[in-house]
Scaffold this active site. Sequence first.
Site, PDB file in Angstrom:
ATOM      1  N   ASN A 259       3.401  -7.432  -0.804  1.00 34.01           N
ATOM      2  CA  ASN A 259       2.698  -6.406  -1.569  1.00 34.01           C
ATOM      3  C   ASN A 259       2.955  -6.599  -3.051  1.00 34.01           C
ATOM      4  OD1 ASN A 259       0.911  -4.371  -0.741  1.00 34.01           O
ATOM      5  ND2 ASN A 259       2.492  -3.352   0.467  1.00 34.01           N
TER       6      ASN A 259
ATOM      7  N   ASP B  70       3.562  -0.521  -3.867  1.00 31.54           N
ATOM      8  CA  ASP B  70       2.362  -1.069  -3.237  1.00 31.54           C
ATOM      9  C   ASP B  70       1.600  -1.899  -4.268  1.00 31.54           C
ATOM     10  OD1 ASP B  70       0.194  -1.511  -1.468  1.00 31.54           O
ATOM     11  OD2 ASP B  70       0.489   0.442  -0.544  1.00 31.54           O
TER      12      ASP B  70
END
Length: 204
Positions: A82, A134
Amino acid sequence: IVALASGVHDLDLDTGAVKMRAPSPLAKDVSLHEGRCDPSGRFWIGSCHDEFLHTGKRGIGFLFRMDGNKLTPMADNFTVANSLAFSNDGRTIYLGDSVTGVIRAWDCDPATGNLSKERDFIRYPAVLGKNGLDGAHIDSEGCYWSAAFGESALKRWRPDGTPDMEIKLPFTQPTMLTFGGKDLDTIYVTTSYMMIDDEARRRQ
């Protein structure tokens, strides 16, 4: 282009048809996960181990560079890749692992796409199944932004990895950000409703 379980495909926006461009070399329980193009136009994509919570297997994923019709592994030891981002000059690549909370950085040769000098950029206190960094982006000052999933926030670090800024959000699960608008002074954020209950979904 679109990434599916079987690989990276060309997508015909008129017909919806997909045609294989680069087959996935991954095991069946590891999927292509997050990808984007660097400033030179090369497409990079990480992977996610779909069953790591059940099997306990970690670190079996990769960062790939798409070279024509194949995916070339460029870095390994990821469970859930990520926070992929590129410096504005294309000379630094960042990619993290949501399981470990570590964002790594590499020097990148813009001419060849080859990586060198791997190092830790950020060591984030992620808690598995609760929070983590993220989607990410680099701003005009070279600072690294990431959506803090589970924390209702966007966070910014200086190029040397020093924490710099936090923007609170009215929802808990931000997943990706980008800059837009005439002067690139507007931040657009996508969200998820993973790991929140129905009441929180309605409220958010």
